[in-house]
Write a protein that holds these residues in place. Structure first.
Motif, PDB file in Angstrom:
ATOM      1  N   MET A 174       0.870  -1.176   0.000  1.00 37.39           N
ATOM      2  CA  MET A 174       0.000   0.000   0.000  1.00 37.39           C
ATOM      3  C   MET A 174       0.909   1.229   0.000  1.00 37.39           C
ATOM      4  SD  MET A 174      -3.286   0.934   0.221  1.00 37.39           S
ATOM      5  CE  MET A 174      -4.275  -0.179   1.230  1.00 37.39           C
ATOM      6  N   ILE A 175       0.860   2.008  -1.073  1.00 33.41           N
ATOM      7  CA  ILE A 175       1.765   3.154  -1.204  1.00 33.41           C
ATOM      8  C   ILE A 175       1.062   4.408  -0.692  1.00 33.41           C
ATOM      9  CG2 ILE A 175       3.273   4.433  -2.748  1.00 33.41           C
ATOM     10  CD1 ILE A 175       3.868   1.392  -2.492  1.00 33.41           C
ATOM     11  N   VAL A 176       1.676   5.060   0.289  1.00 30.73           N
ATOM     12  CA  VAL A 176       1.078   6.234   0.925  1.00 30.73           C
ATOM     13  C   VAL A 176       2.019   7.428   0.792  1.00 30.73           C
ATOM     14  CG1 VAL A 176       0.097   7.170   3.045  1.00 30.73           C
ATOM     15  CG2 VAL A 176      -0.081   4.708   2.579  1.00 30.73           C
ATOM     16  N   HIS A 177       1.495   8.509   0.227  1.00 31.13           N
ATOM     17  CA  HIS A 177       2.232   9.776   0.161  1.00 31.13           C
ATOM     18  C   HIS A 177       1.486  10.823   0.976  1.00 31.13           C
ATOM     19  CE1 HIS A 177       4.041   7.862  -3.419  1.00 31.13           C
ATOM     20  NE2 HIS A 177       5.048   8.698  -3.232  1.00 31.13           N
TER      21      HIS A 177
ATOM     22  N   GLU B 131      -2.475   4.470  -2.839  1.00 32.10           N
ATOM     23  CA  GLU B 131      -2.581   3.775  -4.123  1.00 32.10           C
ATOM     24  C   GLU B 131      -1.909   2.411  -4.026  1.00 32.10           C
ATOM     25  OE1 GLU B 131      -2.378   5.200  -8.812  1.00 32.10           O
ATOM     26  OE2 GLU B 131      -1.236   6.274  -7.283  1.00 32.10           O
ATOM     27  N   MET B 132      -2.317   1.507  -4.903  1.00 29.41           N
ATOM     28  CA  MET B 132      -1.707   0.188  -4.978  1.00 29.41           C
ATOM     29  C   MET B 132      -1.416  -0.127  -6.441  1.00 29.41           C
ATOM     30  SD  MET B 132      -3.231  -3.470  -3.633  1.00 29.41           S
ATOM     31  CE  MET B 132      -3.233  -2.957  -1.912  1.00 29.41           C
ATOM     32  N   PHE B 133      -0.257  -0.721  -6.693  1.00 27.76           N
ATOM     33  CA  PHE B 133       0.182  -1.026  -8.047  1.00 27.76           C
ATOM     34  C   PHE B 133       0.388  -2.526  -8.213  1.00 27.76           C
ATOM     35  CE2 PHE B 133       1.486   3.253  -6.994  1.00 27.76           C
ATOM     36  CZ  PHE B 133       1.134   3.988  -8.118  1.00 27.76           C
ATOM     37  N   ASP B 134       0.198  -2.998  -9.438  1.00 30.08           N
ATOM     38  CA  ASP B 134       0.474  -4.404  -9.717  1.00 30.08           C
ATOM     39  C   ASP B 134       1.967  -4.596  -9.976  1.00 30.08           C
ATOM     40  OD1 ASP B 134       0.963  -3.642 -12.381  1.00 30.08           O
ATOM     41  OD2 ASP B 134      -0.997  -4.316 -13.095  1.00 30.08           O
ATOM     42  N   ALA B 135       2.357  -5.825 -10.287  1.00 31.56           N
ATOM     43  CA  ALA B 135       3.773  -6.137 -10.472  1.00 31.56           C
ATOM     44  C   ALA B 135       4.380  -5.413 -11.662  1.00 31.56           C
ATOM     45  CB  ALA B 135       3.958  -7.644 -10.626  1.00 31.56           C
ATOM     46  N   GLN B 136       3.537  -4.953 -12.584  1.00 31.00           N
ATOM     47  CA  GLN B 136       4.011  -4.221 -13.761  1.00 31.00           C
ATOM     48  C   GLN B 136       3.983  -2.708 -13.559  1.00 31.00           C
ATOM     49  OE1 GLN B 136       1.632  -6.916 -14.150  1.00 31.00           O
ATOM     50  NE2 GLN B 136       3.528  -8.103 -14.290  1.00 31.00           N
ATOM     51  N   GLY B 137       3.597  -2.259 -12.370  1.00 26.09           N
ATOM     52  CA  GLY B 137       3.581  -0.835 -12.075  1.00 26.09           C
ATOM     53  C   GLY B 137       2.306  -0.127 -12.454  1.00 26.09           C
ATOM     54  N   GLN B 138       1.262  -0.883 -12.803  1.00 26.39           N
ATOM     55  CA  GLN B 138      -0.018  -0.301 -13.181  1.00 26.39           C
ATOM     56  C   GLN B 138      -0.890  -0.109 -11.940  1.00 26.39           C
ATOM     57  OE1 GLN B 138      -1.539   0.649 -16.208  1.00 26.39           O
ATOM     58  NE2 GLN B 138      -3.324   1.208 -14.963  1.00 26.39           N
ATOM     59  N   SER B 139      -1.483   1.073 -11.814  1.00 26.28           N
ATOM     60  CA  SER B 139      -2.401   1.312 -10.710  1.00 26.28           C
ATOM     61  C   SER B 139      -3.580   0.350 -10.819  1.00 26.28           C
ATOM     62  CB  SER B 139      -2.895   2.758 -10.727  1.00 26.28           C
ATOM     63  OG  SER B 139      -3.742   3.014  -9.631  1.00 26.28           O
TER      64      SER B 139
END
Length: 326
Positions: A220-223, A306-314
Motif C-alpha cells: 500500500m503506497i502512501v504519500h 494507491e496500490m500497483f500491480d507487479a508491472q507498475g499499473q495502478s
C-alpha cells in the motif's frame, strides 16, 4: 472486472464499467443503474457486467468514454453496513505499548471491530472536510471488501465466498476526539468522519496471484504532501483475513449484500515499510523517545493512497485528498 460510480447529482450515482488500464469506461445503464442493484442479484448481473468489461478491454464496446477519477463517488456511495476491523494486530500492540497498557491475549484470536457511518461515503478525490485542525486529522490506508449476502453463523470459508469486490479505503480519524469517546465506553462516533474509497472496486480475480489466503498481497503506497511515508505489505502481519472478519460479524446476525468490511490500518512489524497512518508514527516516537514528534494533518495537506500491480499499473486508481475546513 472493475466498476465505478460516477457523480450524476443523485445519492447513488451511475454505475460504470472501467477498463483494466483505468483509461476508459462505459455506462452500465442497460444492465444495472447502480452498484447496489448489481449486488442485490449478483449471479444475474455480474456475467453481463463481465461481458461489457471484456468488450471494453478488447476495444469492442459501443460507447466508451475517458475515465476520470475526479468524477467518481465512492464505488458504493452509501451502504447497508460499514464494519471496520483491526486485522493488523501490530498496530493495536503499538497503541497499547505507547500508553503503557498490557496487550490482552485474546486480541490475537478475536478481531477488534467497530461499526462506522455508512450513509455518506465520499469519493477518492473529494476533500477531507474538518472544521477544526485541533481535532487531530489523520489518514488511515486500508483494504476493504464488499460482500453479498452472508448467513448467520457462516464459517470464514463460507464468508469468503461472498466477497464480491475489493477496494482501498481512507478511514479518516480525528485522533484528539477519540480518547474522550472511548472513555465513555461506547466506541467511536464523532471521531470518525466520512470514509473515502478508491475510484474503482474490482473483483478479486483482477488481483491474480496477489489475492490468496483471503488477503491482498501487494504494498500500500502512501504519500503525505507528496512525500512517500509508507509502503507496508498488505498480506504481511494481517492476523485476521477477510473471511475471518466477515465471519466475526456473522456470529450473531446475517450480513446483507452491499456490506463493506475493512481491514483496519495496514501495519507491518518491519518498520522500514513506513506507516499508513500518522498515529502509528507518533506511537513509535513515543515508545522510542518518550513523546510524539510528528504533527497531524493541517488544512491544505494532501494524502495519496494507491496500490500497483507487479508491472507498475495502478490497480484501483488513487485516493488523492486534500484537507479542507469548508
Amino acid at each position: 472486472m472493475k466498476l465505478a460510480t460516477l457523480k450524476d447529482g443523485s445519492r447513488d450515482g451511475q454505475l460504470v464499467v472501467v477498463s483494466r488500464d483505468l483509461k476508459t469506461a462505459h455506462f452500465a445503464t442497460n444492465i444495472a443503474s447502480t452498484l447496489q442493484t448489481a449486488l442485490d442479484d449478483w449471479t444475474f448481473y455480474s456475467p453481463q457486467l463481465q461481458d461489457l468489461y471484456e468488450a471494453l478491454n478488447a476495444g469492442r464496446a459501443r460507447h466508451p468514454f475517458p475515465f476520470a477519477p475526479k468524477d467518481c463517488m465512492a464505488p458504493l456511495p452509501r451502504a447497508y453496513q460499514w464494519a471496520d476491523g483491526s486485522a493488523y494486530v501490530n498496530h493495536v500492540e503499538l497503541v497499547r505499548r505507547a500508553r503503557g497498557a498490557e496487550m490482552p491475549p485474546e486480541f490475537w484470536t478475536d478481531p477488534l471491530m467497530y461499526q462506522g457511518g455508512s450513509d455518506d461515503f465520499i469519493g477518492a478525490q473529494d476533500d477531507i472536510v474538518c472544521p477544526n485542525e485541533a481535532w487531530g486529522i489523520d489518514f488511515e490506508a486500508e483494504v476493504a471488501v464488499i460482500t453479498g449476502d452472508v448467513r448467520l453463523g457462516a464459517t470464514p470459508e463460507q464468508a469468503a465466498d461472498a466477497i464480491r469486490l475489493v477496494m482501498l479505503a481512507n478511514d479518516v480519524s480525528l485522533r484528539n476526539l477519540i480518547p474522550a469517546e472511548l472513555g465513555k465506553g461506547f466506541g467511536f462516533f464523532q471521531s470518525k468522519p466520512a470514509t473515502a474509497f478508491s475510484p474503482v472496486a474490482i473483483t478479486p480475480d483482477e488481483l491474480g496471484e496477489a489475492w490468496r489466503e483471503r488477503k491482498v498481497h501487494r504494498p500500500m503506497i502512501v504519500h503525505w504532501n507528496s512525500k512517500k511515508v509508507g509502503a507496508p505489505e498488505c498480506g504481511t502481519d494481517m492476523v485476521f483475513d477477510f473471511g475471518q472478519l466477515i465471519a466475526h460479524i456473522c456470529k450473531t446476525r446475517n450480513v446483507r449484500a452491499g456490506s463493506i468490511v475493512g481491514s483496519g490500518t495496514i501495519s507491518n512489524v518491519d518498520r522500514s515499510k513506513g506507516y499508513a497512518c500518522i498515529a502509528e508514527q507518533r506511537m513509535i516516537e513515543t515508545i522510542e523517545g518518550g513523546k510524539p514528534v510528528t504533527a497531524f494533518m493541517k488544512f491544505g495537506d494532501a494524502v495519496r493512497i494507491e496500490m500497483f500491480d507487479a508491472q507498475g499499473q495502478s490497480i484501483f486508481g488513487a485516493i488523492d485528498q486534500a484537507v479542507s475546513q469548508r
